[in-house]
Design an enzyme around this catalytic site. Structure first.
Site, mmCIF file in Angstrom:
data_model
loop_
_atom_site.group_PDB
_atom_site.id
_atom_site.type_symbol
_atom_site.label_atom_id
_atom_site.label_comp_id
_atom_site.label_asym_id
_atom_site.label_seq_id
_atom_site.Cartn_x
_atom_site.Cartn_y
_atom_site.Cartn_z
ATOM 1 C CG ASP A 261 -35.365 -40.089 3.810
ATOM 2 O OD1 ASP A 261 -36.143 -39.876 4.839
ATOM 3 O OD2 ASP A 261 -35.106 -40.080 2.898
ATOM 4 C CG ASP B 276 -36.704 -42.354 -1.347
ATOM 5 O OD1 ASP B 276 -35.969 -43.309 -1.269
ATOM 6 O OD2 ASP B 276 -36.303 -40.938 -1.228
ATOM 7 C CG ASP C 11 -34.844 -46.512 2.088
ATOM 8 O OD1 ASP C 11 -34.189 -46.760 2.338
ATOM 9 O OD2 ASP C 11 -35.089 -45.679 1.414
#
Length: 947
Positions: A407, A663, A667
């Site tokens: 990310d 996080d 996800d």
């Protein structure tokens, strides 16, 4: 600039007034579609205002607070200048993770907000949709523990224990059972500590809910909420289910950190979705429940995690494969021994003892324990570097990772807004623009958002603006208006002049000025061109304007801002490339922002909209073409959770080992699907539970450091596995021939001690000095088996020479001054223990110095084995010192031969190709043509899709 160009300036509604147009943002599109679908229920929209509600919005209470001292506020912010804010900048997409959820018909969502559902209707829907809770799969801890006694190696160990018990060999029974229990205990403890993703998700859910039923506002247990329920949202409410806001003209700030991991509150209006486990920070509204239980976003995430976790780990597959092959070899050796014994009419007790001996040495009983210990020690070392390993096998997976899907926010970037060089119209100084922008900022610490913090922190670079700011008096302050997309403040200058200051979406600020008076064409054109340029480069921008007294509005300029890359990220990415690791960025941000970040980091600019993956109906690529497209992309922007899952799946199908960072709850599926799931700093409990490794330190450098450490750990494991397989093959070949040809064998107790010594000495390999490979590592099992077989044969030849030359009828080398069992035990122990010094080195065995722990353990075992021989422990007689010295010298010679063979095999590409079934010499011309055609096809695909 045309309206079309203006709409290309892509910004996010949840990130306050950075937006020029919401029409392009996928999050807005999702909200818009929700609004349109909700508009089919006219009764919901028309009567929402009639619903009885508690008064007093949290924002009103906030406004009653007195302004804080601006000097103190600026100093406090600047004292932390350069540190990352807690507020995330990346818009994480939460549109859904699983296409198989149960959709509630729209007619069931057309509930009258003023009356709610009737009790009878609630009962009917509960029967239809069930309780608002996630399904549980309770697995017995006892069953889970017993499963660690299942496997090829475990089966052989258990058979050996039963056979030893039948022979009343209780020492062997105790040793084997202790090893079995150790292996099972370590594995069970590690899995138990990892926790349950469903348990963590449940912790985020609400316990109660306030709903309207039969026209009354009542509080009920959260698990009794049903689809179509009208549910009250107010400050502090935790949403017990997914829903859609039905109150018009409402403004909510929702904390979705339990889902997305982003701490910045998201703004919600009429028609927007609210997800289960979200918390209302400010505002009041009512929503109609659209999904409950397993059909909520959180429930679907848990279900997809379950799908992803059903695949057996790569490391487990490798160990099981090794165990099965060794088991087959043991059976083949036993058939040879039994056949020879039957022809010689050997007694059944002797046959059983031979069988027990072959079984014990044929399968490395300590293999799981040593490998587990090596990974556990490595995990403890990683913990000191703030990387918490939740599943030991993740260390092996991380060492082989070829692609890292990362990310953006907080990992590649600082997770804080940073202002860049401002654009000002002619006659306006940067300090003047900065002063006006800071005047249009909240004076309350609680009311500061990421934008205001960035401006106030940056005053350190504009000393004139900072000095002037404290001399102005704020008369009125109007926070961000989602309609006008501006923040407005009315201030009084030191001279008593009344000034209106605004900052907000550039095109909306420009419109405010244009509505007051015509703007010169050159100023208008330059301003719009600058906004378009910043948008194309991925910058977010704020327009700034003011109005002095009764004068006209003045456009001052544009302040670009961006979440900047971390200082060490570019260097770390270069280091990652040198380690053979490819990094793909997956972000919820717009394509322009993603490209600019990648450009600054040197990641490559082949960034595409995630819609091309086809999950939303926008893709039309066939399977192989899509796989090429994903493989060659540098990253994807505007991703939903299912896009992350799909990218991981495609790359895995191409044979890559993939790591994924994340996080939030959204996800969790991709973290579980990836070969190595990485929860980054600040991750939610659910993301941590789904991940294999949890990082407490921010940034990409921590991940790369852990990757290098994991490769060192893998090197230790690989060298031990080669060593241990070679030992098993050595004794199978040697003892099998000894029994079959000479009808004799080593004492069974000494065989057990050889197995114990081999594993006890090498337990310390977990602390050995090991290099890390410059590229992703793999087991390469054909090569591993080839090396182990050759080393095992060399060891067997050395032992056979010892047996057939040192003990001759008329006096051999030892001239009968030694016991056969003792001498053979010493020779086998020495050569086998020293083999670890050969397999642990990346080059010649003298090129790498072993750790003192490993060297000390091996030397200690050698001394004990020597004492066994000298004093005749478990042997028929003692052996003199001269014979022992001769055995040591002979063993050193065998060790040197082993070192030479291993060095040749480890550096020979021809050997590697031979073991993998390839021709010894590669036809370069044919291969070059194949590579060229494949590359051209991929470039054509990439060009076609980017045009």
């Amino acid at each position: 600039m045309s309206s079309t160009e203006a709409k290309q300036y892509k910004e996010k509604p949840s990130k306050e007034y950075l937006h020029a147009s919401d029409g392009d943002d996928p999050a807005n599109n999702s909200a818009a579609s929700s609004s349109s679908s909700s508009s089919t229920s006219t009764s919901a929209s028309s009567s929402a205002a009639a619903v009885p509600r508690k008064a007093a919005a949290a924002s009103a209470a906030d406004d009653s607070d007195s302004d804080e001292d601006i000097d103190q506020l600026i100093d406090e912010l600047q004292s932390n200048y350069g540190e990352g804010d807690e507020s995330g900048e990346e818009e994480v997409r939460t549109d859904g993770v699983h296409a198989g959820q149960r959709v509630v018909p729209e007619k069931d969502l057309s509930t009258d907000p003023a009356y709610g559902l009737t009790s009878d209707e609630v009962a009917r829907r509960r029967k239809k949709y069930g309780l608002n809770q996630m399904a549980e799969e309770n697995e017995s801890l006892i069953v889970k523990f017993l499963m660690f006694f299942v496997g090829p190696i475990q089966f052989v160990m258990e058979a050996a224990a039963i056979l030893a018990a039948g022979l009343s060999d209780w020492v062997d029974v105790g040793v084997i059972c202790a090893l079995l229990l150790l292996n099972a205990s370590v594995g069970f403890i590690q899995e138990f500590q990892a926790g349950s993703i469903v348990d963590e998700l449940k912790k985020t859910l609400a316990n109660t809910a306030t709903v309207i039923r039969d026209g009354q506002l009542i509080e009920i247990p959260a698990n009794e909420v049903v689809p179509g329920e009208i549910l009250q949202l107010e400050s502090g409410t935790i949403a017990p289910a997914d829903g859609r806001i039905v109150t018009e003209d409402c403004f909510l700030q929702i904390d979705q950190s339990a889902i997305t991991g982003e701490s910045l509150a998201a703004e919600k209006h009429y028609g927007d979705e609210v997800f289960s486990s979200s918390t209302v920070k400010t505002g009041e509204a009512f929503m109609v429940v659209t999904a409950t239980g397993d059909n909520t976003f959180v429930g679907r995430a848990a279900a997809l995690v379950g799908q992803a976790s059903g695949v057996e780990g790569h490391f487990t597959e490798v160990l099981n494969g090794i165990g099965i092959i060794l088991l087959v070899l043991v059976i083949a050796t036993l058939l040879l021994v039994w056949t020879a014994c039957f022809y010689r009419t050997v007694g059944i007790v002797s046959i059983l003892r031979y069988t027990l001996g072959i079984t014990i040495i044929g399968v490395p009983v300590g293999l799981p324990a040593v490998v587990t210990t090596t990974m556990a020690v490595g995990a403890a070392y990683l913990a000191k570097k703030q990387a918490i390993v939740q599943k030991l096998s993740a260390i092996e997976s991380l060492a082989g990772v070829e692609i890292l899907c990362s990310d953006k926010t907080g990992t590649l970037t600082k997770n804080k807004l940073s202002l860049h060089e401002p654009y000002t119209v002619e006659g306006v100084s940067p300090d003047d623009l900065m002063l006006t922008a800071c005047l249009a900022a909240s004076r309350k610490k609680k009311g500061l958002d990421a934008i205001d913090k960035a401006f106030l922190k940056s005053l350190i670079e504009y000393p004139k603006a900072k000095d002037a700011l404290t001399k102005y008096k704020v008369l009125e302050f109007h926070p961000f208006d989602p309609v006008s997309k501006k923040v407005t403040a009315v201030v009084e200058s030191p001279e008593g002049e009344r000034i209106v200051c605004v900052k907000g979406a550039p095109l909306f600020v420009l419109k405010t000025v244009e509505e007051d008076h015509p703007i010169p064409e050159d100023v208008h054109e330059n301003y719009e061109n600058k906004v378009a340029e910043l948008a194309s480069r991925g910058f977010r921008a704020l327009g700034v304007a003011r109005k002095r007294g009764e004068g006209h509005w003045e456009i001052l300029g544009v302040m670009p801002c961006m979440d900047p890359p971390r200082d060490d990220t570019a260097q770390t990415i270069n280091e990652a490339r040198n380690l053979g690791l490819r990094i793909k960025m997956l972000t919820g941000d717009a394509v322009g922002i993603a490209k600019e970040t990648c450009r600054q980091l040197g990641l490559g600019t082949n960034i595409y909209n995630a819609e091309r993956l086809g999950l939303g109906g926008g893709g039309d690529m066939p399977g192989s073409e899509l796989a090429d497209f994903v493989e060659n992309a540098d990253g994807f922007a505007e991703v939903f959770p299912q896009h992350k899952y799909r990218v991981v799946e495609i790359l895995q199908n191409r044979g890559y080992l993939v790591a994924m960072t994340g996080d939030g709850v959204n996800d969790a599926p991709s973290l579980k699907k990836a070969d190595t799931g990485i929860a980054v700093e600040g991750a939610t409990d659910a993301a941590r539970s789904a991940a294999d490794i949890v990082f407490l330190a921010p940034g990409l450098s921590a991940i790369i450091d852990a990757l290098k450490t994991s490769r060192q750990i893998f090197h230790r494991m690989y060298s031990y596995v080669v060593y241990r397989i070679a030992l098993s093959l050595h004794l199978e070949i040697f003892l099998g021939l000894w029994i079959a040809i000479l009808n004799n064998s080593l004492d069974i107790n000494l065989i057990v001690f050889i197995a114990i010594f081999a594993d006890v000495a090498t337990l310390t390999i977990a602390y050995d000095n090991a290099p890390y490979a410059p590229e992703p590592v793999k087991w390469n099992l054909p090569r591993l088996w080839g090396m182990s077989i050759i080393l095992g044969i060399v060891l067997a030849i050395g032992s056979w020479i010892t047996l057939t030359t040192m003990f001759l009828p008329n006096g051999g080398i030892i001239q009968n001054f030694g016991a056969m069992n003792g001498v053979m035990f010493l020779q086998i122990s020495l050569t086998e223990n020293w083999l670890i010094f050969v397999t642990r080195a990346a080059g010649p065995f003298w090129s790498s110095i072993p750790s003192w722990q490993l060297a000390g353990a091996v030397f200690a075992v050698d001394i004990i084995a020597t004492m066994f021989t000298l004093f005749g422990w478990w042997s028929e007689n003692w052996t003199d010192i001269v014979s022992v010295v001769r055995v040591w010298i002979w063993s050193i010679g065998i060790f040197c031969v082993l070192g030479g063979f291993y060095y040749i095999m480890s550096t020979s590409q021809a050997f590697d190709r031979l073991m993998n079934g390839k021709s010894l010499k590669e036809k370069k011309s044919t291969r070059s043509v194949e590579d060229f055609m494949a590359a051209m096809q991929r470039v054509s695909t990439q060009h076609e899709k980017s045009s």
